[in-house]
Design a protein around this motif. Sequence first.
Motif, PDB file in Angstrom:
ATOM      1  N   ALA A 328      44.486  59.636  34.434  1.00 19.77           N
ATOM      2  CA  ALA A 328      45.644  58.785  34.155  1.00 19.77           C
ATOM      3  C   ALA A 328      45.689  58.399  32.687  1.00 19.77           C
ATOM      4  CB  ALA A 328      45.590  57.542  35.035  1.00 19.77           C
ATOM      5  N   THR A 331      46.750  61.236  30.489  1.00 19.26           N
ATOM      6  CA  THR A 331      48.187  61.450  30.627  1.00 19.26           C
ATOM      7  C   THR A 331      48.960  60.534  29.674  1.00 19.26           C
ATOM      8  OG1 THR A 331      47.987  62.123  32.935  1.00 19.26           O
ATOM      9  CG2 THR A 331      50.138  61.299  32.224  1.00 19.26           C
ATOM     10  N   CYS A 395      51.821  65.033  33.653  1.00 18.03           N
ATOM     11  CA  CYS A 395      51.116  64.474  34.816  1.00 18.03           C
ATOM     12  C   CYS A 395      50.476  65.589  35.638  1.00 18.03           C
ATOM     13  CB  CYS A 395      52.079  63.673  35.682  1.00 18.03           C
ATOM     14  SG  CYS A 395      52.546  62.070  35.009  1.00 18.03           S
ATOM     15  N   GLY A 400      47.904  64.915  38.237  1.00 20.16           N
ATOM     16  CA  GLY A 400      48.765  63.976  38.928  1.00 20.16           C
ATOM     17  C   GLY A 400      49.427  64.588  40.148  1.00 20.16           C
ATOM     18  N   MET A 403      54.363  62.665  42.735  1.00 19.41           N
ATOM     19  CA  MET A 403      55.290  62.064  41.790  1.00 19.41           C
ATOM     20  C   MET A 403      56.650  61.830  42.445  1.00 19.41           C
ATOM     21  SD  MET A 403      56.315  63.112  37.898  1.00 19.41           S
ATOM     22  CE  MET A 403      57.540  62.173  36.989  1.00 19.41           C
TER      23      MET A 403
END
Length: 568
Positions: A328, A331, A395, A400, A403
């Motif tokens: 995170a 990112t 992301c 990630g 989303m």
Amino acid sequence: MKSTARDFLISSSMFIRHFGINCRGVFKRQFSQRAPGNVSWALGMAACVGVVGIASSYGTYQYFRSYPPMDVFPPKATTPLSDLSQSPVYAAESTVQAAVKEICQLLRPDQTSVSDGELALHSDNSSNFHKPTEDERPDLVVYPESVDEVVSVVKICSKYRIPMVPYSGGTSIEGHFIPTRRGICIDVGRMNRVLELHEEDLDVVVQPGVGWQDLNAYLDEYGLMFGPDPGPGACIGGMVATNCSGTRATRYGTMKDNVIGLKVVLSDGTVIKTKNRPRKSSAGYNLTGLFVGSEGTLGIIVEATLKLAVQPENEVVAIVNFDKLSEAAQTVTELFRRGLALNAVELMDDRQMRCFAEMGASEGRKWSDKNLLLFKLGGSKNTMNDQIKIVRQICQKNGGFNMEVAADQEEKDEIWRARKVQLWTSIDWAQKMIPNAQAWPTDVAVPISKLPAVITETVNDIESNGLLTTVVGHVGDGNIHALVIFPPEKRAVAEKVVHNMVKRAIENEGTVSGEHGVGIGKREFLEQELGLEAVNTMRRLKLALDPHLLLNPDKIFQIDPHEMRIEK
């Protein structure tokens, strides 16, 4: 020694100096004539000059003994605590009561209070873990409704040497408004008007009791907004005094970036304006910056001119989960390096997300229990779509998943409301997990690159000591908030891990407080962060503007060399 006496002695010594030079010439002429009358006259004059000279020399000696010449004993640029030889001297109880009577005669009956409930309310709140002692209550709470009324109250307090504690929203958590020396609490909550709106200049002039949420509701019809957005209930006066910020600081900055100028009442009742309305000025000292973050220790803010922003033409809320905090953080770093102007970027760690999942933080929404980033992206439709595309790419590159992009206003509000009420959701969860649980909120800020390690080490420290925690952060500026959850019998352990968190931030080139301020709770750590001489410089400034130490005593740094305050 009074200034008039000093001026007299200085003038006397200067007079004698010049008079003596002139007399020397007279004596020389009179003696050279060798006339008996002249000799007698000269001897008489010499006697007079001698007496006056001795008196003047003694006076000059006394003056310079108290006020040594700067080239002999240069004054210090800072004030160490050791230079304060005694505790601050405040009015005796009988004098305080005389001042209270005078203030009550000045204001209407509904503008003053000595009720137990009001005195308690103006000494503490439920979020504050730095509790007042039983006798730390104001002698009187006053509710001025104008600048003139504030000035009148301050002048009475100054005359009798009575401490004053400014108060607005009362939402601070570091003991900012504990009346450690009793005195008068000056609640500016009724000074809550928007005075002037300058749409074309994008600024607004407000009184200190205006709530930031009320201000934004007022500005909404003009398509404008005020950037900082701290917790609900905060008012402009306290927001300026603590230099708070909130979730939008990444784009719109903290309070120090949004205050153009202030009107401030000083400790003797003098009213000053720190700056006019232009966005830029190189005229004189930055007095505005001096009062922002001063926590009521230098003056009472009675008016603020604030910068405004135009509401985004379009705005969406995006959320994405990560297995690791480091993913995170990476990112966020990459997004900033791409130059994206994110309106907000927030982090909620996996513990906070488990809390949401268990407590059902939003009706109809199921939350993943993984680390979560929340974004606000805005601008023209083309700009916003480009931002969404870049955010999605970065992301995914960093691991990630899940989303979502919410464009519907109701859905956006639902997601962001969960972030804004996370403290109360966490407290409810704490009560479910631990009977009679207590929750200690605190914050620090570090460079973004150091954020994952600081969060991980903090969480490990808290949990290894048998406590629970949830962590959220304004990750765009490295500001993290940890809620330490513990049973009452483990308060000492909770205090230890909170202190460890603050020390850890300093070790990682961070700050003891990103937006909550210092108050009483973090005074000792301020010295560790900035060094003793920086704090001594602050004390020097305090004494220059508040020589009798009347304004919000004991906050930010120590003012009493004999202070023995023991917190509950």
